[in-house]
Motif scaffolding. Structure first.
Motif, mmCIF file in Angstrom:
data_model
loop_
_atom_site.group_PDB
_atom_site.id
_atom_site.type_symbol
_atom_site.label_atom_id
_atom_site.label_comp_id
_atom_site.label_asym_id
_atom_site.label_seq_id
_atom_site.Cartn_x
_atom_site.Cartn_y
_atom_site.Cartn_z
ATOM 1 N N ALA A 1 0.839 -1.198 0.000
ATOM 2 C CA ALA A 1 0.000 0.000 0.000
ATOM 3 C C ALA A 1 0.876 1.251 0.000
ATOM 4 O O ALA A 1 0.585 2.227 -0.709
ATOM 5 C CB ALA A 1 -0.944 -0.006 1.194
ATOM 6 N N ASP A 2 1.965 1.217 0.768
ATOM 7 C CA ASP A 2 2.877 2.365 0.791
ATOM 8 C C ASP A 2 3.465 2.647 -0.586
ATOM 9 O O ASP A 2 3.648 3.813 -0.957
ATOM 10 C CB ASP A 2 4.005 2.142 1.802
ATOM 11 N N VAL A 3 3.772 1.616 -1.341
ATOM 12 C CA VAL A 3 4.303 1.824 -2.697
ATOM 13 C C VAL A 3 3.302 2.623 -3.530
ATOM 14 O O VAL A 3 3.663 3.575 -4.225
ATOM 15 C CB VAL A 3 4.639 0.482 -3.376
ATOM 16 N N VAL A 4 2.044 2.240 -3.430
ATOM 17 C CA VAL A 4 0.997 2.938 -4.194
ATOM 18 C C VAL A 4 0.808 4.346 -3.636
ATOM 19 O O VAL A 4 0.832 5.335 -4.377
ATOM 20 C CB VAL A 4 -0.328 2.147 -4.168
ATOM 21 N N TRP A 5 0.614 4.456 -2.315
ATOM 22 C CA TRP A 5 0.357 5.767 -1.705
ATOM 23 C C TRP A 5 1.486 6.755 -1.932
ATOM 24 O O TRP A 5 1.252 7.931 -2.221
ATOM 25 C CB TRP A 5 0.136 5.623 -0.201
ATOM 26 N N LEU A 6 2.725 6.315 -1.786
ATOM 27 C CA LEU A 6 3.854 7.242 -1.862
ATOM 28 C C LEU A 6 4.302 7.541 -3.288
ATOM 29 O O LEU A 6 5.190 8.369 -3.496
ATOM 30 C CB LEU A 6 5.021 6.698 -1.035
ATOM 31 N N LEU B 1 6.211 0.869 -13.269
ATOM 32 C CA LEU B 1 6.261 -0.568 -13.021
ATOM 33 C C LEU B 1 6.253 -0.855 -11.517
ATOM 34 O O LEU B 1 5.581 -1.778 -11.055
ATOM 35 C CB LEU B 1 7.500 -1.185 -13.673
ATOM 36 N N LYS B 2 6.958 -0.041 -10.742
ATOM 37 C CA LYS B 2 6.967 -0.221 -9.282
ATOM 38 C C LYS B 2 5.568 -0.010 -8.696
ATOM 39 O O LYS B 2 5.157 -0.740 -7.795
ATOM 40 C CB LYS B 2 7.975 0.720 -8.636
ATOM 41 N N VAL B 3 4.842 0.980 -9.200
ATOM 42 C CA VAL B 3 3.471 1.215 -8.730
ATOM 43 C C VAL B 3 2.602 0.021 -9.106
ATOM 44 O O VAL B 3 1.807 -0.471 -8.287
ATOM 45 C CB VAL B 3 2.892 2.517 -9.318
ATOM 46 N N ALA C 1 -10.063 -2.354 -4.546
ATOM 47 C CA ALA C 1 -9.364 -1.065 -4.548
ATOM 48 C C ALA C 1 -7.972 -1.203 -5.157
ATOM 49 O O ALA C 1 -7.542 -0.364 -5.967
ATOM 50 C CB ALA C 1 -9.280 -0.516 -3.123
ATOM 51 N N ALA C 2 -7.271 -2.265 -4.799
ATOM 52 C CA ALA C 2 -5.931 -2.490 -5.345
ATOM 53 C C ALA C 2 -5.987 -2.730 -6.846
ATOM 54 O O ALA C 2 -5.104 -2.278 -7.592
ATOM 55 C CB ALA C 2 -5.263 -3.663 -4.635
ATOM 56 N N THR C 3 -7.030 -3.404 -7.295
ATOM 57 C CA THR C 3 -7.188 -3.651 -8.729
ATOM 58 C C THR C 3 -7.433 -2.336 -9.476
ATOM 59 O O THR C 3 -6.923 -2.142 -10.585
ATOM 60 C CB THR C 3 -8.321 -4.657 -8.976
ATOM 61 N N LEU C 4 -8.178 -1.424 -8.868
ATOM 62 C CA LEU C 4 -8.364 -0.099 -9.475
ATOM 63 C C LEU C 4 -7.033 0.643 -9.562
ATOM 64 O O LEU C 4 -6.740 1.312 -10.557
ATOM 65 C CB LEU C 4 -9.368 0.720 -8.665
ATOM 66 N N ALA C 5 -6.218 0.512 -8.516
ATOM 67 C CA ALA C 5 -4.890 1.142 -8.536
ATOM 68 C C ALA C 5 -4.029 0.539 -9.636
ATOM 69 O O ALA C 5 -3.280 1.247 -10.322
ATOM 70 C CB ALA C 5 -4.211 0.988 -7.175
ATOM 71 N N ARG D 1 -5.081 -0.715 -12.493
ATOM 72 C CA ARG D 1 -5.547 -0.171 -13.787
ATOM 73 C C ARG D 1 -5.041 1.258 -13.986
ATOM 74 O O ARG D 1 -4.638 1.641 -15.078
ATOM 75 C CB ARG D 1 -7.073 -0.202 -13.876
ATOM 76 N N ALA D 2 -5.056 2.045 -12.920
ATOM 77 C CA ALA D 2 -4.565 3.426 -13.018
ATOM 78 C C ALA D 2 -3.067 3.453 -13.306
ATOM 79 O O ALA D 2 -2.599 4.265 -14.105
ATOM 80 C CB ALA D 2 -4.882 4.183 -11.729
ATOM 81 N N ALA D 3 -2.316 2.563 -12.670
ATOM 82 C CA ALA D 3 -0.870 2.494 -12.921
ATOM 83 C C ALA D 3 -0.603 2.074 -14.361
ATOM 84 O O ALA D 3 0.291 2.619 -15.017
ATOM 85 C CB ALA D 3 -0.202 1.533 -11.943
ATOM 86 N N GLU D 4 -1.359 1.119 -14.848
ATOM 87 C CA GLU D 4 -1.174 0.668 -16.231
ATOM 88 C C GLU D 4 -1.508 1.774 -17.224
ATOM 89 O O GLU D 4 -0.910 1.844 -18.298
ATOM 90 C CB GLU D 4 -2.030 -0.573 -16.499
ATOM 91 N N ALA D 5 -2.421 2.668 -16.838
ATOM 92 C CA ALA D 5 -2.787 3.799 -17.700
ATOM 93 C C ALA D 5 -1.868 5.002 -17.484
ATOM 94 O O ALA D 5 -2.024 6.030 -18.148
ATOM 95 C CB ALA D 5 -4.238 4.202 -17.429
ATOM 96 N N HIS D 6 -0.912 4.874 -16.549
ATOM 97 C CA HIS D 6 -0.003 5.965 -16.192
ATOM 98 C C HIS D 6 -0.791 7.217 -15.780
ATOM 99 O O HIS D 6 -0.433 8.340 -16.146
ATOM 100 C CB HIS D 6 0.959 6.288 -17.332
ATOM 101 N N ASP D 7 -1.846 7.002 -15.004
ATOM 102 C CA ASP D 7 -2.731 8.086 -14.573
ATOM 103 C C ASP D 7 -2.460 8.405 -13.103
ATOM 104 O O ASP D 7 -3.067 7.811 -12.198
ATOM 105 C CB ASP D 7 -4.188 7.667 -14.790
ATOM 106 N N ALA D 8 -1.561 9.336 -12.876
ATOM 107 C CA ALA D 8 -1.149 9.674 -11.509
ATOM 108 C C ALA D 8 -2.315 10.229 -10.689
ATOM 109 O O ALA D 8 -2.431 9.917 -9.504
ATOM 110 C CB ALA D 8 0.007 10.668 -11.536
ATOM 111 N N ASP D 9 -3.159 11.051 -11.298
ATOM 112 C CA ASP D 9 -4.297 11.601 -10.561
ATOM 113 C C ASP D 9 -5.229 10.490 -10.087
ATOM 114 O O ASP D 9 -5.733 10.523 -8.960
ATOM 115 C CB ASP D 9 -5.073 12.605 -11.418
#
Length: 187
Positions: free
Chosen positions: A52-57, A80-82, A143-147, A149-157
């Motif tokens: 979770a910290d990897v995603v949050w930070l 890739l890390k996200v 929630a993690a699966t949504l994260a 998808r966002a990482a794969e889309a490179h969508d930081a917001d």
């Protein structure tokens, strides 16, 4: 009259003899056997929190004396890390669903008695209403699966936005099992 058939293996039988009855092979259980060695506490400290910290930070805004510092993944390696953090978090949620996993090792006690429940009390709550536990773990997975998808889309917001969804999934579970008696002072 004798009839012989050749195939990958050869078999012969009389044409007027009834076909041999075949006994179906026993069906192996399709249910896997789980061997949960790590406790829920182990998973929380070593997999859930760290992932979770990897995603949050990965997406933050800090305001200090130097001004506003925005942190966002800048390249494929950082994205890739996200992605890895999100996948690990989602799969950790699946690990929480494995039956027979204990909250803590025998003899482990609460680090803040009176604020949080003892591990045995937490385990009793989980076992009493497994459906709610499963729903909480599934909410974390979603929630993690949504994260992911966002990482794969490179969508930081979107990663930032979903970070709050992950936080709510965690906190809803904690308020149910870890510190259900917490008294939050009114402002």
């Amino acid at each position: 009259m004798l009839v012989c058939a050749l195939a990958a293996t050869s078999s012969c039988q009389r044409a007027d003899a009834p076909a041999a009855a075949t006994t179906p092979a026993p069906v192996a259980s399709t249910e896997p056997t789980y061997i949960p060695d790590a406790t829920i506490k182990d998973l929380m400290l070593n997999v859930v929190d760290t992932s979770a910290d990897v995603v949050w930070l990965s997406v933050t805004t800090e305001v200090n004396e130097k001004g506003v510092i925005d942190t966002r993944p800048q390249n494929d390696e950082e994205w890739l890390k996200v992605r890895q953090g999100a996948i690990t978090l989602a799969e950790a949620a699946n690990l929480l669903l494995i039956p027979g996993r204990h909250v803590a090792r025998p003899g482990e006690k609460s680090e803040t008695p009176g604020v949080e429940l003892e591990p045995s009390e937490m385990e009793e709550l989980i076992n009493k209403d497994r459906a709610t536990w499963n729903a909480r773990a599934t909410a974390l997975h979603e929630a993690a699966t949504l994260a992911l998808r966002a990482a794969e889309a490179h969508d930081a917001d979107k990663v930032f936005e979903i970070g709050e969804t992950i936080e709510h999934a965690c906190e809803n579970c904690h308020k149910t099992y870890w510190y259900p008696n917490e008294k939050i002072p009114s402002e």
